[in-house]
Write a protein that holds these residues in place. Structure first.
Motif, PDB file in Angstrom:
ATOM      1  N   UNK A   1      11.241 101.934   4.570  1.00 47.53           N
ATOM      2  CA  UNK A   1      12.664 101.857   4.291  1.00 47.53           C
ATOM      3  C   UNK A   1      13.204 103.274   4.291  1.00 47.53           C
ATOM      4  N   UNK A   2      13.884 103.646   5.349  1.00 47.34           N
ATOM      5  CA  UNK A   2      14.390 105.010   5.435  1.00 47.34           C
ATOM      6  C   UNK A   2      15.896 104.967   5.589  1.00 47.34           C
ATOM      7  N   UNK A   3      16.580 105.588   4.641  1.00 47.81           N
ATOM      8  CA  UNK A   3      18.036 105.564   4.655  1.00 47.81           C
ATOM      9  C   UNK A   3      18.580 106.638   5.588  1.00 47.81           C
ATOM     10  N   UNK A   4      18.102 106.626   6.809  1.00 45.15           N
ATOM     11  CA  UNK A   4      18.567 107.637   7.755  1.00 45.15           C
ATOM     12  C   UNK A   4      18.964 106.953   9.039  1.00 45.15           C
TER      13      UNK A   4
END
Lengths: 350, 270
Positions: A5-8
């Motif tokens: 889960x990468x908020x990028x």
């Protein structure tokens, strides 16, 4: 393995870099070709080549490109890059999303310095009234303010706590604004020349202006890149950075100095242009994450694109030229509010 | 104790400010391969001692020796390759991923531009695995729970791959399952030949896992030595002002402690 889960939005900084370079080239072409007189791509290229190789050219048209539009574009790009760079450094160093040349008082200092020189020029010797002196005044004002803010914030052991720095910056800014108001009052009928400088503009900028910013921007970029890993580690806390072998005091001092010099040089040639230094690092961080090795150079690049574009819109797109500082404040202010709200909400949710 | 042979040692250490000493007369040695528990009531100076041992504070008197050399004789980078500190509390302001934070533990080995070599990557992966963080590796550290963040900080300390590791209250935000796992890991690390020094309030865990105990009270060293010799009811009452029973517990293979209840927070009868 589960999907990380990468908020990028974009994981690849090189892709973003490429995109920004393409935007920069497109912007350069638009800025040079559009305006009261239109130029084709070939003609622009011939003029630039001709000037560089010393060929005979039609004087009038080549002057518009080489002595008006190109130096103006170069100054706007350099100032944007310097503001983006200094914003990225300040925010990483002070761990404060509101940190930028304004919060630290550097811009107010520059403004007071320039206004002081302009006001003196009304009564003082004739040599004071020329286009260079406000720049020198701005630079001196920024440097003196930064030194004063750092001296105010410095603890007995020589450390510079982020909160003290920002508080000192805000206090200094308030005092300097009062000084600026006093100067405007003194200037009387001639107050418009101060106000126009303060609004921020790239009208009639020369190669010298572009060079001045570049001379401070490039070393600042190199120092910042060489300290980017340490800046990453310092965001974990200064004690943790120290146990990881980082010279926190030295790194902080070095980065504050180069960021402030770069910001001062930008303010010196362009007047007050708000929000570019504040908003650019936020946008880039949202796109590629907080790693300063990518964040610092990309903030500089994006700052150049943003300010170059704003200046082009202010000059060539709108029906009458408006000061670019007004435009950036009007456009970027609301964007900043949105970012600020999002962060505030995230903080309150914990 | 032969401080000169110890991996990390304190010699006549004292620390204070404004003329008031918080710690005094501390002489102590921490040998390689040992798992040390530093215990004492609140305000005993445990965290201050840890900061002195890590070189974060400069002693008012005395000195700290690392492999027989004073801490000040090491460059920051050399020191960071020998000694790591996992702090109790960390604040994460930027959304670095867990893997990125753990990789920061490699800072003392990296070049200027911070590129990880395959060996660095191996150490980072190993640290993530040992703390059970593989599935969280891509998560922004700002979104983790307290226990997860604490494990990430310990993983970062492990990635530093140092012969001396200091941990401040490492189990403070962990549940019992995770605490037991962490203690097993610390035991493993000590068996690898490292000196592991843990500041802890958890005497139950200490009674099972510590090899050596260090008791501090009001800034002074009360006792230090092997667990079986120091974890006695007399010493516990002296240090903690609470009545205790200590016995060999075959279920854990270590010692067990139980405490006599107290009616309130008033001064103790003894």
């Amino acid at each position: 393995m589960p999907v990380p889960h990468v908020a990028r939005l974009a994981r690849n900084p090189w892709g973003l870099a490429l995109l920004l370079v393409v935007a920069l080239l497109g912007l350069a072409w638009l800025s040079l070709s559009w305006g009261y007189l239109a130029f084709s791509y070939q003609e622009i290229w011939e003029i630039i080549q001709g000037r560089l190789l010393g060929r005979e050219l039609e004087l009038g048209r080549s002057q518009i490109i080489w002595e008006v539009r190109l130096p103006r574009l170069a100054t706007a790009l350099a100032a944007g890059a310097a503001l983006g760079l200094s914003g990225a450094i300040y925010q990483g160093l002070l761990l404060n999303p509101l940190a930028d040349p304004y919060t630290l008082g550097v811009s107010s200092g520059a403004a007071l310095g320039a206004a002081g020189v302009i006001t003196l020029g009304f009564w003082g010797p004739a040599w004071l009234s020329n286009p260079i002196t406000p720049t020198v005044g701005a630079f001196g004002g920024a440097a003196v303010t930064l030194l004063a803010v750092m001296a105010l914030a410095r603890e007995r052991d020589g450390s510079l706590p982020p909160t003290s720095l920002i508080l000192s910056g805000v206090i200094m800014s308030t005092i300097l604004s009062a000084g600026l108001s006093f100067l405007k009052y003194l200037a009387g009928d001639q107050v418009s020349s101060i106000i126009f400088w303060l609004l921020g503009s790239f009208v009639a900028r020369t190669w010298l202006d572009a060079l001045l910013v570049t001379v401070f921007f490039l070393p600042a970029l190199l120092v910042a890149l060489a300290s980017a890993v340490d800046l990453n580690v310092m965001t974990l806390g200064l004690d943790q950075a120290r146990t990881l072998g980082v010279n926190t005091k030295g790194t902080r001092r070095r980065l504050l100095a180069v960021a402030s010099l770069a910001a001062a040089s930008a303010v010196a040639v362009s007047g007050i242009i708000g929000f570019v230094g504040l908003i650019t690092p936020h946008l880039i961080r949202l796109l590629i994450g907080p790693d300063h090795r990518a964040l610092i150079p990309l903030s500089a690049l994006a700052g150049a694109v943003l300010l170059g574009a704003a200046d082009w819109v202010a000059r060539a797109v709108l029906p009458g030229e408006i000061p670019v500082g007004v435009l950036t404040a009007l456009l970027a202010g609301p964007v900043f509010l949105v970012i600020f709200r999002r962060q505030a909400r995230r903080l309150t949710r914990g | 104790m032969a401080e000169e042979l110890a991996e990390l040692a304190a010699q006549d250490l004292a620390f204070g400010y404004d003329g008031r000493l918080i710690l005094r007369d501390l002489t102590l040695g921490f040998q390689a391969g040992g798992l040390f528990f530093l215990v004492g009531p609140n305000g005993a100076g445990k965290s201050t001692l840890l900061a002195l041992l890590a070189g974060l504070l400069a002693p008012t008197q005395g000195r700290v020796l690392l492999r027989g050399q004073p801490l000040s004789s090491f460059s920051p980078r050399e020191l960071a390759r020998l000694l790591a500190l996992a702090p109790q509390k960390s604040t994460f302001s930027l959304p670095f991923t867990v893997a990125e934070v753990v990789a920061m533990g490699r800072r003392p080995y990296l070049g200027r531009w911070g590129r990880l070599s395959p060996r660095d990557q191996e150490k980072v992966d190993l640290a993530l695995t040992r703390l059970g963080l593989e599935s969280l590796a891509g998560r922004p550290i700002t979104t983790l729970s307290g226990g997860e963040a604490q494990r990430a900080v310990i993983a970062r300390t492990l990635a530093q791959d140092t012969p001396v590791i200091l941990l401040d209250e490492p189990t403070a935000s962990l549940d019992i399952h995770q605490s037991l796992g962490l203690m097993g890991l610390l035991r493993e690390l000590a068996a690898e030949g490292r000196a592991i020094i843990v500041v802890s309030h958890d005497l139950t865990l200490a009674a099972v896992y510590a090899q050596e105990m260090v008791f501090l009270k009001k800034g002074r060293l009360v006792a230090s030595g092997p667990l079986a010799q120091t974890l006695t009811p007399e010493l516990l009452e002296l240090v903690f002002e609470a009545e205790a029973r200590v016995w060999a517990d075959e279920f854990t293979g270590g010692l067990a402690i139980s405490w006599r209840p107290r009616p309130n927070l008033g001064p103790s009868a003894s």
